[in-house]
Enzyme design. Structure first.
Site, mmCIF file in Angstrom:
data_model
loop_
_atom_site.group_PDB
_atom_site.id
_atom_site.type_symbol
_atom_site.label_atom_id
_atom_site.label_comp_id
_atom_site.label_asym_id
_atom_site.label_seq_id
_atom_site.Cartn_x
_atom_site.Cartn_y
_atom_site.Cartn_z
ATOM 1 N N GLY A 177 0.513 -1.124 -0.291
ATOM 2 C CA GLY A 177 0.242 -0.089 -0.064
ATOM 3 C C GLY A 177 0.723 1.275 -0.760
ATOM 4 N N CYS A 178 0.390 2.097 0.042
ATOM 5 C CA CYS A 178 1.004 3.646 -0.493
ATOM 6 C C CYS A 178 1.860 4.200 0.863
ATOM 7 C CB CYS A 178 0.079 4.065 -1.252
ATOM 8 S SG CYS A 178 -1.556 5.450 -0.674
ATOM 9 N N HIS A 179 0.094 4.067 1.379
ATOM 10 C CA HIS A 179 0.763 4.322 3.121
ATOM 11 C C HIS A 179 1.543 3.647 3.984
ATOM 12 C CE1 HIS A 179 -2.572 7.591 3.758
ATOM 13 N NE2 HIS A 179 -2.826 7.281 3.542
ATOM 14 N N SER A 180 1.790 2.190 3.347
ATOM 15 C CA SER A 180 2.033 1.619 4.403
ATOM 16 C C SER A 180 3.572 1.462 3.980
ATOM 17 C CB SER A 180 1.948 0.161 3.765
ATOM 18 O OG SER A 180 0.719 0.296 3.850
#
Lengths: 362, 362, 362, 362
Positions: free
Chosen positions: D156-159
């Site tokens: 994921g992007c935030h991850s």
């Protein structure tokens, strides 16, 4: 590999040259100059540049982030001059004398007539002797001349959009001399120096017209459109009657130029249809890698970061006027991308080399 | 206190009416309708409205955040209709029959000629009988008629800017019939329903032209400008030859309209100077609280959140054309503020009541 | 009518004071100062101000657009000081000596301890003698003291959000000393002077953290939160351990502050639920006109142009932490609106007078 | 040349894959699917794609704008799956069965534990049998495993931002289990489907926090950070106590993640300096082409359009906390760029191939 210099590295057009040249397989930036940054490394001025990687199939990057800014450009095969007008001319003279090919991104060598220059720039031309050998670097028009030129005057951003938009119509003689060009530009066109007008809280959520008394891209547009009409066999008697009004919109990049011209009726009193004009334009730009004639209203976003220009001609059937919408990225096709297109030609490389990057959507 | 209803509360024009009316000393919103929100409280649909405070010198707020949305409007003195065209006409008929004064923000009663309406809206006019009694609610032009009307057709946003910009010149007969209007609008003009074109990642950093085949504000502009010319004693023979192209810029509010017209030369072949035209415009709008003629290029930001319109006429001396730049907030002077201006007149209140709010800069 | 001065009219906080005061029924701006603009009329500096209309029920506007900027403020009942720190203190001393009530929007009189001031501002306090009589102008906390003060230190924008967000929890003793405040602000908080960081093409489409080594609002937040805990009967032994990191987002106005604190477990090892804490907060701010505790994530847009602050406390059930989201308009509740709230109190007027304007959505 | 498919072409991650793959020297997109667009040509869905040119040294473009959308992907060497969760799993199962290598951009195969998946996605895992063979595609961590995997779960992007930011500190054991991650993202992360929250007039000039009750990237971050600590020899006893709050800022692309962790004191009660931690981070990412540790606060703009991630660790000396700011482009390193990085590894190509594009500044 061909060596190039960038003069005045602290400008946006220079920064955009770096971005594009970092992916170019045949150019290598070996010299950057800039008064206010002498002695600094490129990555100190623009920290994101430390991320430069080698292009595909190469071991070393085309631009070294550790390159140190100097006062004078090195002896390279070609130089990109990103100085403001007047200062540019002085630098160009010196570069040409040193036998360095030059793409000048300023306005100094765009106008053939030094008197017109003096009228618009309110000082005598700094290097009138060079005017004759300079070629106006709109590759779609002058690619053969550019190949042989010592000096290319890279067109203005508004000018590029407007000239590409109206050239086919004027060359074909389907419109008369009454023309209005309403152009909207993003703010990067105003340069990198902070001023109140471009201070974020002022420029955000705001649209305005500027230079209503006359913008300096006007004489350049007139010069090239009149030439296009003449070359096409339809010279404009008495000259064009052209109004050009630029506007600012709250975005970083992009120019959208909407042109209005009066269609000429044929002997039966009829004007061409949108379809016919669209076909005329598509024929005109058939083999151009960067000019795309489309049958819907184009968006500036379609061009962000790329060297592409989209054109949409349409007839306003109620008034028989021709409307042409053109859009491009002011920093790429309107400046640094076009400069590389010119540099490719100057150096005998394929014209589109290093310019295949698609626009960034969204 | 006069009671008012707002029909179709979930639209941006309705929300803007709430914002403005919450500060109005004489109106009280007692009824709001909206199909998709029936049974909800105002503050449930728009959570920021729970912060409504009473206006100065009053104990209770002019709009109660706990007001519940109903299907049908209550019997109020006046109703603001914020429905899309066609739906609006149906609602208006019913309100007028109930003896409720109506300000209709849709396009349904702006055009006097039902055939023109049918051409542009591609269906027969839903209430042709009411057309005659409707007044075009541009207060600067028709304030006397508005005072007595049962039904006011609130002008379109592009139309308001364009008509205010060109009326003085056409009324004075200083320009001919060839007119081009290039208008740029923020995105709130497109309404509150999410669509791909206005999805943030699409619309951000993008400028485009739309409705190049003809925008529905065109016939409204033509109707009013031809009337202005006729009333001024300079009727346009054969009608105006008017091209109108709207554009979208990435901002929430604001319209900037740039008009181009051909100045008529006097018997000595001369056209008026910018100064003369500026004086003409200033005289024309001398006593108008919301129209300001300025001698510099105006910014849409000067109008954000306010009912003000700024005009800047200037002569393009190279071509003898008149350029007029106009700007306003599409949701205020271009919609809800102008609607309140009309409501004030309809109810015998001072025209500017509740509309003194300054624009928000920055 | 009470007369007021605005010192340093060319700042954004001064411009916002003008916007708000133009609608105020009891204040009249009769004097504006500003070194760089001496001799200019208000409408020359800010052209949109020529549109100022009288407020409802009045004949003359509360701010005259033709007001001329002077070097020194006139003898008014109250003065708003919009100078940067240090320069502000000097001006304040002189105003207080002249018996003029002062609302100082700078940081000069916010910290009670001149040594803390010296640490953070790296120079000795310019007027330590006045520190004692200055009241920290967070009306929700100190309205009784403000009424009697000669000098009010208007709180910082980040500070206002953070203090309002955490005061109820600290006063109630439900959280411990470990606190992190992550604040995001629009760009108008950075002032009106153009700098590269806020140049539109740089700041647009960009988010970044700044002052990671320590922002000057930190000591102010610590001072007020420790006081709140002590007054609530839950003094923080050893002091707060507070990290505060401000960020910039590409918008003109708005602060969104997200605070993280460690909830204290009760004797049974349990922490309060979100509902309980929400009720605690709603009780704490029950009668506040400008602070609204909501049960959903608030948006900065809910506050644009208004003096309102929205708070949303919620428990992160996985970690037992308290999260509080707060938002407000940095130029209104975070600066000029709060300054008027203080001025109202200083002058014996209703605290919310002239501040009923709703936020502008969309 | 290796053939690839893109499943669900009408998403932003698919569009970004096209942009990046159009410059890739070894992949050729030969199949695109998308329920709502079956039968359409790529350039009909995305008109700007008609401008695709061949990459340097090649005759044909890597993506043909005339490619027609089908319902099912062709038999290619590799497929990128851009479907939402659950739908993705079904497609992945079928592709893996056909022997096609898969990079899945959804969340379906990121969590090793199907129960954790069920908790967060509120339905049973659609293909638990495949979980074991899926590799979490953070190349900086798992490049060796990715090379051999049949199926890569693209992070994921935030991850991606959070894991890259905190891994060196946890692996080195210098921080404890108490962690807060405050992340700010641009709006393209929300996908291409128009919804009111992302309607331009709503999202523009607005910042807000979302998913305060728990965002689905949280378990993914916890899984990977706990693994990093364990692999580094400093397993987190009792697990991380991690709060993650995402925010939206008004921009199209970019994530800025600010993490806060408690530094562990050494036996003398001292915590490492910023310099030491910076050196630790630089060592950790020394040979990474896309992760850059810098000694100043990074900007999301430094990453726009590129696969680069910038990290800035710094010690808050007043509280002894570690702050790490990380930024990247959510659509590139946070999605499609990282997917190509994984695809390169899966196909035995150099990891950075086709990903050398610099970010677009300004």
């Amino acid at each position: 590999m061909k060596t190039v210099s960038i003069v005045n590295i602290t400008s946006y057009t220079a920064l955009e040259l770096v971005r594009l040249l970092a992916q170019h397989p045949e150019f290598r930036v070996v010299s950057v100059t800039g008064r206010s940054a002498v002695g600094k490394r490129l990555e100190e001025i623009f920290p994101h540049l430390r991320a430069i990687l080698p292009p595909p199939d190469q071991k070393t990057p085309a631009v070294d982030p550790a390159l140190v800014v100097t006062e004078e450009p090195a002896q390279t095969e070609l130089a990109f001059v990103c100085l403001p007008h007047a200062a540019a001319a002085t630098a160009v003279v010196s570069l040409v004398e040193r036998g360095i090919k030059v793409v000048d991104l300023s306005a100094d060598f765009r106008l053939h007539d030094s008197k017109v220059y003096e009228t618009w720039y309110t000082h005598p031309h700094p290097a009138p002797a060079l005017l004759e050998s300079a070629v106006y670097g709109l590759c779609e028009r002058y690619r053969e001349q550019v190949r042989l030129a010592p000096l290319v005057a890279n067109p203005g951003c508004h000018s590029t959009a407007a000239i590409l938009a109206l050239t086919p119509a004027l060359a074909a003689g389907i419109v008369g001399p009454n023309i209005i060009i309403n152009s909207i530009t993003g703010i990067s066109g105003g340069g990198r120096t902070p001023v109140l007008a471009y201070h974020y809280p002022e420029a955000n959520e705001d649209v305005w017209a500027y230079n209503l008394e006359g913008h300096r891209h006007l004489p350049e547009i007139v010069q090239e459109l009149e030439a296009a009409a003449a070359i096409g066999g339809h010279p404009v008697e008495g000259g064009l009657r052209l109004t050009f009004v630029p506007h600012i919109a709250p975005m970083t990049r992009g120019i959208l130029s909407t042109s209005y011209a009066e269609l000429r009726a044929d002997e039966r009193g009829q004007v061409p249809t949108s379809e016919k004009i669209c076909a005329l334009y598509q024929g005109f730009y058939e083999n151009e890698p960067f000019v795309h004639v489309v049958d819907q209203a184009p968006h500036t976003k379609w061009t962000v970061g790329s060297n592409h220009c989209f054109l949409h001609p349409i007839v306003d059937r109620r008034t028989q006027r021709l409307i042409v919408v053109a859009c491009l990225d002011n920093l790429v096709k309107g400046a640094s991308g076009q400069a590389i297109q010119n540099a490719n030609l100057l150096c005998g490389l394929p014209e589109a080399l290093g310019l295949a990057g698609l626009s960034m959507v969204p």
